[in-house]
Write an enzyme that holds these catalytic residues in place. Structure first.
Site, PDB file in Angstrom:
ATOM      1  N   TYR A 151      11.789  35.685  24.066  1.00 35.04           N
ATOM      2  CA  TYR A 151      12.422  35.246  22.822  1.00 35.04           C
ATOM      3  C   TYR A 151      11.527  34.277  22.043  1.00 35.04           C
ATOM      4  CZ  TYR A 151      15.851  33.653  19.464  1.00 35.04           C
ATOM      5  OH  TYR A 151      16.487  33.368  18.290  1.00 35.04           O
ATOM      6  N   HIS A 178       8.399  33.597   9.053  1.00 32.25           N
ATOM      7  CA  HIS A 178       9.218  33.385  10.254  1.00 32.25           C
ATOM      8  C   HIS A 178       8.370  33.542  11.530  1.00 32.25           C
ATOM      9  CE1 HIS A 178      13.717  33.127  10.933  1.00 32.25           C
ATOM     10  NE2 HIS A 178      13.309  33.204  12.183  1.00 32.25           N
ATOM     11  N   GLY A 220       2.108  29.884  12.068  1.00 34.30           N
ATOM     12  CA  GLY A 220       0.796  29.913  12.690  1.00 34.30           C
ATOM     13  C   GLY A 220       0.128  28.565  12.836  1.00 34.30           C
ATOM     14  N   SER A 250      18.269  23.802  13.588  1.00 32.56           N
ATOM     15  CA  SER A 250      18.570  25.212  13.315  1.00 32.56           C
ATOM     16  C   SER A 250      20.069  25.460  13.290  1.00 32.56           C
ATOM     17  CB  SER A 250      17.938  26.090  14.401  1.00 32.56           C
ATOM     18  OG  SER A 250      18.479  27.385  14.339  1.00 32.56           O
ATOM     19  N   ARG A 272      12.596  43.094  17.411  1.00 27.72           N
ATOM     20  CA  ARG A 272      11.842  42.236  18.348  1.00 27.72           C
ATOM     21  C   ARG A 272      11.661  42.969  19.676  1.00 27.72           C
ATOM     22  NH1 ARG A 272      14.560  36.647  16.516  1.00 27.72           N
ATOM     23  NH2 ARG A 272      14.014  36.848  14.318  1.00 27.72           N
TER      24      ARG A 272
HETATM   25  C1  FMN Z   1      12.034  30.962  19.199  1.00 30.15           C
HETATM   26  C2  FMN Z   1      12.093  30.814  17.713  1.00 30.15           C
HETATM   27  C3  FMN Z   1      13.330  30.645  17.103  1.00 30.15           C
HETATM   28  C4  FMN Z   1      13.386  30.473  15.715  1.00 30.15           C
HETATM   29  N1  FMN Z   1      14.600  30.213  15.144  1.00 30.15           N
HETATM   30  C5  FMN Z   1      14.661  29.992  13.815  1.00 30.15           C
HETATM   31  C6  FMN Z   1      15.894  29.639  13.213  1.00 30.15           C
HETATM   32  O1  FMN Z   1      16.916  29.504  13.873  1.00 30.15           O
HETATM   33  N2  FMN Z   1      15.901  29.460  11.863  1.00 30.15           N
HETATM   34  C7  FMN Z   1      14.771  29.591  11.096  1.00 30.15           C
HETATM   35  O2  FMN Z   1      14.834  29.422   9.883  1.00 30.15           O
HETATM   36  N3  FMN Z   1      13.601  29.885  11.655  1.00 30.15           N
HETATM   37  C8  FMN Z   1      13.514  30.080  12.988  1.00 30.15           C
HETATM   38  N4  FMN Z   1      12.312  30.354  13.561  1.00 30.15           N
HETATM   39  C9  FMN Z   1      11.102  30.404  12.721  1.00 30.15           C
HETATM   40  C10 FMN Z   1      10.447  29.024  12.609  1.00 30.15           C
HETATM   41  O3  FMN Z   1      11.200  28.146  11.835  1.00 30.15           O
HETATM   42  C11 FMN Z   1       9.060  29.156  11.965  1.00 30.15           C
HETATM   43  O4  FMN Z   1       9.185  29.841  10.740  1.00 30.15           O
HETATM   44  C12 FMN Z   1       8.055  29.877  12.854  1.00 30.15           C
HETATM   45  O5  FMN Z   1       8.233  29.514  14.196  1.00 30.15           O
HETATM   46  C13 FMN Z   1       6.635  29.564  12.419  1.00 30.15           C
HETATM   47  O6  FMN Z   1       5.708  30.302  13.150  1.00 30.15           O
HETATM   48  P1  FMN Z   1       4.869  29.674  14.371  1.00 30.15           P
HETATM   49  O7  FMN Z   1       5.869  29.281  15.410  1.00 30.15           O
HETATM   50  O8  FMN Z   1       4.012  30.796  14.839  1.00 30.15           O
HETATM   51  O9  FMN Z   1       4.111  28.525  13.815  1.00 30.15           O
HETATM   52  C14 FMN Z   1      12.212  30.520  14.943  1.00 30.15           C
HETATM   53  C15 FMN Z   1      10.978  30.686  15.575  1.00 30.15           C
HETATM   54  C16 FMN Z   1      10.915  30.814  16.940  1.00 30.15           C
HETATM   55  C17 FMN Z   1       9.562  30.959  17.592  1.00 30.15           C
END
Ligand code: FMN
Length: 424
Positions: free
Chosen positions: A46, A316, A349, A128, A187
């Site tokens: 996940y 995301h 990233g 979140s 996913r």
């Molecule tokens: C495990 C996981 C859960 C995430 N859950 C949310 C979320 O609940 N709401 C949201 O807007 N973005 C969510 N994101 C996206 C993050 O806010 C962000 O855009 C993303 O992690 C950036 O990429 P990076 O982790 O590679 O830097 C999630 C990302 C991950 C890895």
């Protein structure tokens, strides 16, 4: 006074002199590896996974290599200022902890640990919508620290209203509505394991604690024909019992939890969103409203017309669309479209101090961390998140100074080599 970066180096090297090395690796690849080893298979899928063949995730990282830094010399960088102004507040560092759902997969203290670490350093924590603890508990953990609430736009307006009212009541500073997840992306790692945390009652604490959610009635056909009986199956109920016992607050009997999950599944996705609806959402709250997931300057301009107070350029972390453009490549275009009218933030990233320098140089007012801080949380809870923040701050500070820049203010494209490269 030695720079922030040098102070952190000294701390780490002097601990090394007495045989102590950091439990949370400094190097980003080693940090990820260590977290990967610790995470259980489904949790790892996940957190680490992306959409499809995960080409967008790879593209996000590769993009940073297209914007090399050019160091400049003899510019007196002895006094550095890492602070940024954001939504009327002065933040000590140009990064925030972004919204990440289901943090309990990484660590039991989840959002509470992250909120507390962020608060101790003065950077905002973005809770979140899919948090593992209700936003009120997260607010308590963040104390007087800055905090934002990230909203997923449910198909039930009354639930959206309730979430917004709760965020206002508990002194969140802003609301970030995520636009790119009208449905979950494809996913592949989760699909291969048949694993979606929400179906196991994880990451739905804001719903379980919501008075409006409790009263929502959903039609059976909104839930999905296969899930209905299976959520009530013995094996699923046993797992729900475990989750329910581990929850904070009042325990929920497994059958009641199964019903709540059914309701959640019926209302969490919303595919009929439009700019007209965004304008209406803007009217619902007195808090600053930011939109997350913008990649096109026209979308940014239209969002501005709806009265939003900030834009988050993001894909995301590659979790939604496979084979998509790297978020970083879109940042200068969106920043140009927004033309300084509201702050443009960036994620997807970010792993190192140099990444932050590049994003700021390409037009970001600040950046959001995603997986990077989740790795620290996985390894050492609150202390792990704190170590990630401290290391990244030091790395950023040194990269800034060694590049010949004194302050975040004024970081622009001149710190980067021309793109595409010019052959001199
Ligand atoms: C495990 C996981 C859960 C995430 N859950 C949310 C979320 O609940 N709401 C949201 O807007 N973005 C969510 N994101 C996206 C993050 O806010 C962000 O855009 C993303 O992690 C950036 O990429 P990076 O982790 O590679 O830097 C999630 C990302 C991950 C890895």
């Amino acid at each position: 006074m030695p720079s922030l970066g040098r102070r952190r180096q000294t701390e780490i090297y002097s601990a090394g002199l007495v045989g102590r090395t950091a439990a949370v690796p400094v190097g980003s690849a080693r940090l990820e590896q260590a977290a990967r080893r610790k995470l259980r298979a489904k949790a790892g899928a996940y957190i680490l996974g992306g959409a499809g063949a995960e080409r967008t995730m790879a593209a996000n990282r590769a993009a940073f290599d297209r914007y090399p830094i050019v160091q400049r010399m003899l510019r007196d960088v002895s006094c550095r200022d890492l602070s940024v102004q954001l939504l009327g507040r002065c933040l000590p560092l140009p990064f925030l902890l972004g919204p990440v759902g289901v943090l309990e997969l990484a660590h039991r203290e989840a959002d509470l640990a992250a909120a507390s670490a962020a608060s101790a350093t003065g950077i905002p924590f973005v809770t979140s919508n899919q948090g593992s603890y209700p936003m009120e508990e997260v607010a308590k953990a963040s104390g007087s620290g800055p905090r934002w609430f990230q909203l997923y736009w449910s198909s039930r307006d009354e639930l959206v209203d309730s979430f917004i009212a709760r965020a206002e009541r508990t002194d969140y500073d802003a609301i970030v509505v995520t636009l790119d997840t009208t449905e979950l992306g494809w996913r592949s790692r989760d699909l291969d394991r048949g694993s979606l945390p929400f179906l196991r009652g994880r990451g739905i604490a804001n719903y379980l604690s919501d008075p409006v959610f409790e009263t929502l009635s959903v039609a059976e056909e909104e839930i999905g024909p296969l899930l209905r009986p299976r959520l009530g199956a013995a094996a699923a109920l046993v797992e729900l019992l475990r989750v329910s016992r581990g929850r904070s607050g009042r325990p929920i009997p497994p059958r009641q939890l199964a019903n709540a999950i059914r309701r959640f599944l019926a209302i969490y996705a919303r595919t009929d969103l439009s700019f007209e609806k965004l304008a209406a959402l803007r009217e619902k709250t007195r808090l600053p409203l930011l939109v997350k997931g913008i990649l096109h300057p026209d979308d940014a301009r239209r969002a501005l017309d709806c009265g939003v107070d900030g834009i988050v350029v993001s894909n995301h972390g590659g979790r939604q669309v496979d084979g998509a453009t790297a978020a970083l490549d879109r940042l200068p275009l969106v920043a140009e479209g927004v033309a300084g009218k509201v702050p443009v933030l960036f994620d997807s990233g970010i792993r190192t101090g140099a990444d932050i320098v590049k994003a700021l140089a390409l037009g970001a007012a600040a950046v959001l961390l995603g997986r990077r801080y989740v790795f620290g949380l996985t390894l050492a809870g609150e202390a792990g998140v704190r170590a990630v923040i401290d290391n990244l701050a030091a790395d950023f500070d040194l990269t800034l100074g060694l590049s010949g820049r004194r302050a975040v203010r004024g970081l622009d494209r001149s710190v980067l080599a021309p793109h595409p490269p010019i052959d001199f």
